[in-house]
Write an enzyme that holds these catalytic residues in place. Structure first.
Site, PDB file in Angstrom:
ATOM      1  N   TYR A  34      49.883  61.005  52.204  1.00  0.00           N
ATOM      2  CA  TYR A  34      49.845  60.303  53.487  1.00  0.00           C
ATOM      3  C   TYR A  34      50.183  61.327  54.565  1.00  0.00           C
ATOM      4  O   TYR A  34      51.296  61.875  54.554  1.00  0.00           O
ATOM      5  CB  TYR A  34      50.894  59.189  53.531  1.00  0.00           C
ATOM      6  CG  TYR A  34      50.653  58.041  52.573  1.00  0.00           C
ATOM      7  CD1 TYR A  34      49.605  57.148  52.772  1.00  0.00           C
ATOM      8  CD2 TYR A  34      51.505  57.826  51.488  1.00  0.00           C
ATOM      9  CE1 TYR A  34      49.384  56.084  51.901  1.00  0.00           C
ATOM     10  CE2 TYR A  34      51.302  56.757  50.617  1.00  0.00           C
ATOM     11  CZ  TYR A  34      50.245  55.897  50.831  1.00  0.00           C
ATOM     12  OH  TYR A  34      50.046  54.843  49.969  1.00  0.00           O
ATOM     13  N   LYS A  85      47.331  46.608  47.941  1.00  0.00           N
ATOM     14  CA  LYS A  85      47.815  45.342  47.365  1.00  0.00           C
ATOM     15  C   LYS A  85      46.700  44.347  47.019  1.00  0.00           C
ATOM     16  O   LYS A  85      46.908  43.444  46.214  1.00  0.00           O
ATOM     17  CB  LYS A  85      48.748  44.631  48.367  1.00  0.00           C
ATOM     18  CG  LYS A  85      50.038  45.347  48.663  1.00  0.00           C
ATOM     19  CD  LYS A  85      51.005  45.182  47.526  1.00  0.00           C
ATOM     20  CE  LYS A  85      52.329  45.851  47.803  1.00  0.00           C
ATOM     21  NZ  LYS A  85      52.869  46.499  46.624  1.00  0.00           N
ATOM     22  N   TYR A 117      56.263  49.014  46.964  1.00  0.00           N
ATOM     23  CA  TYR A 117      55.003  49.764  46.882  1.00  0.00           C
ATOM     24  C   TYR A 117      54.271  49.442  45.577  1.00  0.00           C
ATOM     25  O   TYR A 117      53.061  49.247  45.570  1.00  0.00           O
ATOM     26  CB  TYR A 117      55.329  51.254  46.976  1.00  0.00           C
ATOM     27  CG  TYR A 117      54.150  52.181  47.131  1.00  0.00           C
ATOM     28  CD1 TYR A 117      53.252  52.041  48.180  1.00  0.00           C
ATOM     29  CD2 TYR A 117      53.974  53.245  46.243  1.00  0.00           C
ATOM     30  CE1 TYR A 117      52.183  52.912  48.328  1.00  0.00           C
ATOM     31  CE2 TYR A 117      52.915  54.126  46.385  1.00  0.00           C
ATOM     32  CZ  TYR A 117      52.026  53.948  47.427  1.00  0.00           C
ATOM     33  OH  TYR A 117      50.968  54.810  47.574  1.00  0.00           O
ATOM     34  N   HIS A 147      50.376  56.908  37.445  1.00  0.00           N
ATOM     35  CA  HIS A 147      50.574  57.630  38.702  1.00  0.00           C
ATOM     36  C   HIS A 147      51.855  57.137  39.361  1.00  0.00           C
ATOM     37  O   HIS A 147      52.078  55.938  39.447  1.00  0.00           O
ATOM     38  CB  HIS A 147      49.389  57.377  39.635  1.00  0.00           C
ATOM     39  CG  HIS A 147      49.447  58.253  40.832  1.00  0.00           C
ATOM     40  ND1 HIS A 147      48.706  59.396  40.958  1.00  0.00           N
ATOM     41  CD2 HIS A 147      50.202  58.174  41.937  1.00  0.00           C
ATOM     42  CE1 HIS A 147      49.011  59.979  42.097  1.00  0.00           C
ATOM     43  NE2 HIS A 147      49.911  59.252  42.715  1.00  0.00           N
TER      44      HIS A 147
HETATM   45  P1  RFL Z   1      35.900  40.998  45.980  1.00  0.00           P
HETATM   46  O1  RFL Z   1      36.219  42.155  45.110  1.00  0.00           O
HETATM   47  O2  RFL Z   1      35.423  41.249  47.350  1.00  0.00           O
HETATM   48  O3  RFL Z   1      34.844  40.127  45.191  1.00  0.00           O
HETATM   49  C1  RFL Z   1      34.205  39.049  45.816  1.00  0.00           C
HETATM   50  C2  RFL Z   1      32.868  38.858  45.133  1.00  0.00           C
HETATM   51  O4  RFL Z   1      32.232  37.728  45.725  1.00  0.00           O
HETATM   52  C3  RFL Z   1      30.862  38.037  45.952  1.00  0.00           C
HETATM   53  N1  RFL Z   1      30.418  37.176  47.052  1.00  0.00           N
HETATM   54  C4  RFL Z   1      29.665  36.076  46.857  1.00  0.00           C
HETATM   55  N2  RFL Z   1      29.137  35.537  45.750  1.00  0.00           N
HETATM   56  C5  RFL Z   1      28.415  34.396  45.877  1.00  0.00           C
HETATM   57  N3  RFL Z   1      28.213  33.781  47.089  1.00  0.00           N
HETATM   58  C6  RFL Z   1      28.733  34.305  48.228  1.00  0.00           C
HETATM   59  N4  RFL Z   1      28.531  33.709  49.396  1.00  0.00           N
HETATM   60  C7  RFL Z   1      29.498  35.505  48.148  1.00  0.00           C
HETATM   61  N5  RFL Z   1      30.142  36.269  49.059  1.00  0.00           N
HETATM   62  C8  RFL Z   1      30.691  37.269  48.370  1.00  0.00           C
HETATM   63  C9  RFL Z   1      30.850  39.523  46.278  1.00  0.00           C
HETATM   64  O5  RFL Z   1      29.570  40.092  46.026  1.00  0.00           O
HETATM   65  C10 RFL Z   1      31.932  40.048  45.328  1.00  0.00           C
HETATM   66  O6  RFL Z   1      31.392  40.439  44.088  1.00  0.00           O
HETATM   67  O7  RFL Z   1      37.134  39.977  46.128  1.00  0.00           O
HETATM   68  P2  RFL Z   1      38.374  39.675  45.151  1.00  0.00           P
HETATM   69  O8  RFL Z   1      37.917  39.356  43.770  1.00  0.00           O
HETATM   70  O9  RFL Z   1      39.182  38.717  45.899  1.00  0.00           O
HETATM   71  O10 RFL Z   1      39.161  41.076  45.024  1.00  0.00           O
HETATM   72  C11 RFL Z   1      39.808  41.627  46.149  1.00  0.00           C
HETATM   73  C12 RFL Z   1      39.717  43.146  46.094  1.00  0.00           C
HETATM   74  O11 RFL Z   1      38.369  43.548  45.920  1.00  0.00           O
HETATM   75  C13 RFL Z   1      40.279  43.788  47.371  1.00  0.00           C
HETATM   76  O12 RFL Z   1      41.452  43.129  47.778  1.00  0.00           O
HETATM   77  C14 RFL Z   1      40.611  45.270  47.153  1.00  0.00           C
HETATM   78  O13 RFL Z   1      39.459  46.025  46.916  1.00  0.00           O
HETATM   79  C15 RFL Z   1      41.381  45.817  48.358  1.00  0.00           C
HETATM   80  N6  RFL Z   1      41.598  47.271  48.208  1.00  0.00           N
HETATM   81  C16 RFL Z   1      42.582  47.740  47.371  1.00  0.00           C
HETATM   82  N7  RFL Z   1      43.358  46.876  46.672  1.00  0.00           N
HETATM   83  C17 RFL Z   1      44.290  47.338  45.785  1.00  0.00           C
HETATM   84  O14 RFL Z   1      44.998  46.513  45.167  1.00  0.00           O
HETATM   85  N8  RFL Z   1      44.469  48.690  45.553  1.00  0.00           N
HETATM   86  C18 RFL Z   1      43.717  49.640  46.217  1.00  0.00           C
HETATM   87  O15 RFL Z   1      43.882  50.838  45.961  1.00  0.00           O
HETATM   88  C19 RFL Z   1      42.735  49.176  47.192  1.00  0.00           C
HETATM   89  N9  RFL Z   1      41.922  50.033  47.843  1.00  0.00           N
HETATM   90  C20 RFL Z   1      40.770  48.169  48.897  1.00  0.00           C
HETATM   91  C21 RFL Z   1      40.943  49.567  48.685  1.00  0.00           C
HETATM   92  C22 RFL Z   1      39.753  47.722  49.766  1.00  0.00           C
HETATM   93  C23 RFL Z   1      38.963  48.639  50.439  1.00  0.00           C
HETATM   94  N10 RFL Z   1      37.992  48.121  51.339  1.00  0.00           N
HETATM   95  C24 RFL Z   1      36.613  48.193  51.092  1.00  0.00           C
HETATM   96  C25 RFL Z   1      38.467  47.257  52.369  1.00  0.00           C
HETATM   97  C26 RFL Z   1      40.128  50.466  49.342  1.00  0.00           C
HETATM   98  C27 RFL Z   1      39.135  50.017  50.240  1.00  0.00           C
HETATM   99  C28 RFL Z   1      38.272  51.010  50.968  1.00  0.00           C
END
Ligand code: RFL
Length: 407
Positions: free
Chosen positions: A216, A312, A404, A87
């Site tokens: 956007y 990011k 980006y 993409h």
């Molecule tokens: P995660 O994915 O939140 O995983 C953390 C894991 O830890 C578990 N956990 C625990 N386990 C044991 N004991 C505890 N006390 C715990 N507390 C939590 C959770 O169940 C989970 O499985 O963190 P990680 O690995 O640091 O990854 C980060 C990413 O998930 C996050 O930055 C992204 O999702 C942000 N984000 C996006 N990032 C991108 O690079 N590209 C995107 O297109 C993008 N879109 C998004 C997003 C985040 C979003 N939200 C929900 C804020 C879109 C959305 C809507």
């Protein structure tokens, strides 16, 4: 044995120790677990959710080329090469018309791979468990104790709710912003926090993408965004008032607002479908400094939270996990602690650059809110000028493309 709730840990239940205890099985924790396990480092992942929940947790979708290269380097990218889609176009829609940027032809010429985060997590889990990696589902970490001592301990509770203690040499906090690692930071840790005062209603629609680009839209009703996920599922965002409950808007109201803000009457209709997920995301961000506190090391959202404006977070999580794995292997397997000493500083450079660009994206798409809610006309003027520069200046477009997709 592996199942959705328990563990694949064949050891005696009283043997609760590992060289590295990893909190959280998101992208950060699972990339780290895969790399450490392959390098022969004794590690265990503790994950609060069960396996079904992890497979269903839809969040990110846009993976940068650097992320794909990291996953490729370690043989973790088969799924995304099979099912991910390249993409490289954004479309901006405003009251002054629309314009598109084909960013693979700008900056460093990089593109995204669209691959839903829950599919990546499922791939990483499969690979880790198939290689014999230890992981406990439904196990919640509560606190990390004695991070400055010889043998730090993780206090957790298992699937039956009973307390469990894990002793480790290092604890990798990959459990997100509200996890145990953040709660266990010593008083010397600084958390730099910024709240933009803005909120987005994040939606997943069971509908094919409506444009062949990230959309956007800037409208007087607020921001709207469109991001493909799969041929059947599309993510949308709608700016909403802070404190809006996710269920406040009916599906009809959501589609009317999306049509209006995306200017569907002028630029083509949106494909409608059921809204299958709603989350309100407050546009807040933070950075923990430093990322190492004795034996406790942070990666991913536990280290730094970004707004979803520039996609990011998941990309940084993968980058940091690779750096942390290499540093831990150097220290544990080769007795060379230099990389571990440099881990925090190296990651923070990437983190602050990503924060800066995400901040710029928020300011491109919104005027700053004032205490009365209505943005100032001055700030609106600045926002329009930012978009005009992006529309007309090739240098600005190259800078945008580099930041980006890049890290
Ligand atoms: P995660 O994915 O939140 O995983 C953390 C894991 O830890 C578990 N956990 C625990 N386990 C044991 N004991 C505890 N006390 C715990 N507390 C939590 C959770 O169940 C989970 O499985 O963190 P990680 O690995 O640091 O990854 C980060 C990413 O998930 C996050 O930055 C992204 O999702 C942000 N984000 C996006 N990032 C991108 O690079 N590209 C995107 O297109 C993008 N879109 C998004 C997003 C985040 C979003 N939200 C929900 C804020 C879109 C959305 C809507």
């Amino acid at each position: 044995m592996t199942n959705g709730q328990g563990s694949n840990d064949g050891r005696d239940p009283s043997d609760r120790s590992a060289e590295v205890v990893i909190l959280g099985a998101g992208p950060a924790g699972l990339v780290l677990g895969n790399l450490l396990h392959r390098a022969g480092i004794d590690c265990v992942v503790l994950e609060r959710a069960d396996r079904a929940r992890l497979h269903a947790r839809a969040r990110a979708g846009f993976l940068a080329e650097h992320t794909v290269r990291v996953l490729d380097r370690h043989g973790l990218a088969d799924g995304l090469h099979r099912r991910g889609r390249p993409h490289a176009t954004c479309e901006f829609r405003t009251g002054d018309g629309r314009f598109r940027l084909d960013y693979a032809g700008l900056g460093r010429g990089e593109r995204h791979t669209v691959y839903p985060q829950q599919h990546l997590v499922a791939d990483l889990l499969t690979s880790y468990l198939a290689a014999g990696g230890r992981l406990h589902f439904a196990t919640e970490a509560h606190r990390v104790l004695d991070t400055d001592g010889e043998r730090p301990t993780v206090e957790a509770s298992g699937p039956d709710g009973r307390p469990v203690r894990w002793r480790a040499r290092y604890v990798a906090g990959c459990d997100g912003r509200h996890g145990a690692a953040r709660r266990s930071l010593p008083p010397g840790a600084v958390v730099h926090h910024h709240d933009h005062g803005l909120s987005w209603l994040g939606l997943l629609a069971e509908a094919p993408p409506s444009l062949d680009a990230v959309g956007y839209a800037v409208h007087e009703h607020g921001f709207a965004g469109h991001m493909a996920r799969t041929p059947e599922i599309t993510r949308y965002y709608l700016q909403c008032d802070r404190g809006t409950p996710p269920e406040a808007w009916s599906e009809e109201h959501i589609w009317r607002e999306l049509d209006l803000r995306m200017r569907a009457a002028e630029h083509g209709p949106l494909h409608r479908g059921s809204i299958v997920q709603r989350t309100v995301v407050d546009l807040e961000c933070d950075v923990v400094e430093p990322l190492r506190h004795g034996a406790l090391l942070l990666a991913g959202d536990a280290a730094s939270l970004l707004t979803p404006s520039a996609a990011k977070g998941a990309n940084l999580a993968v980058l940091e996990a690779e750096l942390l794995a290499a540093a831990l292997v150097d220290e544990i397997a080769h007795g060379d602690g230099r990389a571990l000493d440099g881990y925090s500083g190296r990651c923070l450079e990437y983190i602050w650059r990503a924060q800066e660009f995400s901040h710029w994206m928020v300011r491109l798409l919104h005027a700053a809110p004032t205490p009365h809610g209505v943005p100032s006309s001055f700030d609106e003027g600045l926002r329009r000028a930012r978009l005009a520069a992006l529309r007309t200046s090739r240098a600005q477009q190259d800078w945008f493309a580099e930041n980006y997709v890049g890290l």
